[in-house]
Write a protein that holds these residues in place. Structure first.
Motif, short mmCIF file in Angstrom:
data_model
loop_
_atom_site.label_atom_id
_atom_site.label_comp_id
_atom_site.label_asym_id
_atom_site.label_seq_id
_atom_site.Cartn_x
_atom_site.Cartn_y
_atom_site.Cartn_z
N VAL A 30 0.86 -1.18 0.00
CA VAL A 30 0.00 0.00 0.00
C VAL A 30 0.90 1.23 0.00
O VAL A 30 1.87 1.29 0.75
N THR A 31 0.59 2.20 -0.87
CA THR A 31 1.39 3.43 -0.96
C THR A 31 0.52 4.63 -0.57
O THR A 31 -0.70 4.57 -0.66
N PRO A 32 1.16 5.74 -0.17
CA PRO A 32 0.40 6.92 0.27
C PRO A 32 -0.14 7.73 -0.91
O PRO A 32 0.33 7.62 -2.04
N LEU A 33 -1.14 8.55 -0.61
CA LEU A 33 -1.65 9.52 -1.57
C LEU A 33 -0.59 10.59 -1.81
O LEU A 33 0.18 10.91 -0.90
N THR A 34 -0.57 11.15 -3.00
CA THR A 34 0.30 12.29 -3.28
C THR A 34 -0.44 13.56 -2.87
O THR A 34 -1.67 13.54 -2.66
N LEU A 35 0.28 14.65 -2.79
CA LEU A 35 -0.36 15.93 -2.45
C LEU A 35 -1.45 16.29 -3.45
O LEU A 35 -2.50 16.81 -3.07
N LYS A 36 -1.22 16.01 -4.72
CA LYS A 36 -2.22 16.30 -5.75
C LYS A 36 -3.50 15.51 -5.51
O LYS A 36 -4.59 15.98 -5.84
N GLU A 37 -3.37 14.32 -4.98
CA GLU A 37 -4.54 13.45 -4.77
C GLU A 37 -5.34 13.79 -3.52
O GLU A 37 -6.50 13.42 -3.42
N VAL A 38 -4.73 14.49 -2.60
CA VAL A 38 -5.41 14.79 -1.34
C VAL A 38 -6.67 15.61 -1.57
O VAL A 38 -7.73 15.31 -1.01
N ASN A 39 -6.61 16.66 -2.39
CA ASN A 39 -7.79 17.49 -2.65
C ASN A 39 -8.91 16.67 -3.26
O ASN A 39 -10.07 16.81 -2.86
N ALA A 40 -8.58 15.82 -4.21
CA ALA A 40 -9.60 14.97 -4.82
C ALA A 40 -10.19 14.02 -3.79
O ALA A 40 -11.40 13.80 -3.76
N PHE A 41 -9.34 13.51 -2.91
CA PHE A 41 -9.80 12.57 -1.90
C PHE A 41 -10.83 13.19 -0.97
O PHE A 41 -11.86 12.61 -0.69
N VAL A 42 -10.55 14.40 -0.51
CA VAL A 42 -11.45 15.02 0.47
C VAL A 42 -12.73 15.55 -0.16
O VAL A 42 -13.71 15.78 0.55
N THR A 43 -12.76 15.73 -1.47
CA THR A 43 -13.98 16.23 -2.11
C THR A 43 -14.89 15.10 -2.60
O THR A 43 -16.01 15.36 -3.03
N GLN A 44 -14.43 13.87 -2.53
CA GLN A 44 -15.24 12.72 -2.95
C GLN A 44 -16.27 12.38 -1.89
O GLN A 44 -16.06 12.58 -0.70
N ASN A 45 -17.37 11.82 -2.33
CA ASN A 45 -18.38 11.30 -1.42
C ASN A 45 -17.94 9.88 -1.07
O ASN A 45 -18.41 8.90 -1.63
N PHE A 46 -16.98 9.79 -0.14
CA PHE A 46 -16.24 8.56 0.10
C PHE A 46 -16.12 8.31 1.59
O PHE A 46 -15.78 9.20 2.35
N SER A 47 -16.40 7.09 2.01
CA SER A 47 -16.32 6.73 3.42
C SER A 47 -14.93 6.18 3.74
O SER A 47 -14.41 5.33 3.02
N ILE A 48 -14.36 6.67 4.84
CA ILE A 48 -13.07 6.10 5.27
C ILE A 48 -13.28 5.07 6.39
O ILE A 48 -12.34 4.44 6.81
N GLY A 49 -14.51 4.93 6.82
CA GLY A 49 -14.83 3.94 7.84
C GLY A 49 -15.48 2.72 7.18
O GLY A 49 -14.84 2.01 6.41
N PRO A 50 -16.77 2.51 7.47
CA PRO A 50 -17.46 1.36 6.87
C PRO A 50 -17.41 1.42 5.35
O PRO A 50 -17.70 2.44 4.74
N GLN A 51 -17.04 0.31 4.73
CA GLN A 51 -16.83 0.29 3.28
C GLN A 51 -18.05 -0.15 2.47
O GLN A 51 -18.04 -0.07 1.26
N LEU A 52 -19.12 -0.54 3.14
CA LEU A 52 -20.32 -0.95 2.42
C LEU A 52 -20.80 0.18 1.50
O LEU A 52 -21.14 -0.04 0.34
N PHE A 53 -20.81 1.41 2.01
CA PHE A 53 -21.23 2.56 1.21
C PHE A 53 -20.39 2.68 -0.05
O PHE A 53 -20.92 2.91 -1.14
N ASN A 54 -19.08 2.55 0.07
CA ASN A 54 -18.20 2.70 -1.09
C ASN A 54 -18.44 1.62 -2.15
O ASN A 54 -18.18 1.84 -3.32
N LEU A 55 -18.92 0.49 -1.73
CA LEU A 55 -19.12 -0.61 -2.67
C LEU A 55 -20.50 -0.56 -3.34
O LEU A 55 -20.65 -1.04 -4.46
N VAL A 56 -21.49 0.03 -2.69
CA VAL A 56 -22.83 0.07 -3.28
C VAL A 56 -23.12 1.39 -3.99
O VAL A 56 -23.99 1.45 -4.84
#
Length: 106
Positions: A30-56
């Motif tokens: 597993v590798t870390p996010l780059t600085l460029k990817e951080v902004n995209a990561f925080v603006t996504q409708n993405f769960s960092i906890g339970p992954q069921l949401f991310n899969l459905v």
């Protein structure tokens, strides 16, 4: 107030390089996010906890696939959700990988 237990920061985190996990008997890099990817990561409708949401959720699932393609590898090949399913990963395994990406990203 509860005392926080301080854990040492891993060398991989300090250097921004990958770290291995073992999931269902496979060594997963597993590798870390780059600085460029951080902004995209925080603006996504993405769960960092339970992954069921991310899969459905189709949008979140596509983003999870993108993150895996760039940051999750087995034997040098990017992990896809299809491969993870074949390897019998469960939601906790996906959550562990997502959390490791975030831990390594600082």
């Amino acid at each position: 107030m509860a005392e926080r237990k301080k854990e040492p920061v891993s060398l991989a985190t300090m250097l921004g390089v990958g770290e291995e996990l073992v999931i269902k008997g496979k060594k997963v890099e597993v590798t870390p996010l780059t600085l460029k990817e951080v902004n995209a990561f925080v603006t996504q409708n993405f769960s960092i906890g339970p992954q069921l949401f991310n899969l459905v959720n189709e949008e979140a699932r596509k983003y999870l696939e993108q993150v895996f393609a760039k940051h999750v590898f087995v034997d040098g090949e990017a992990v896809t959700l299809e491969k993870a399913t074949e390897w019998d990963w469960d939601l906790n395994d996906v959550k562990e990988v997502v959390r490791k990406i975030l831990d390594l990203s600082g």
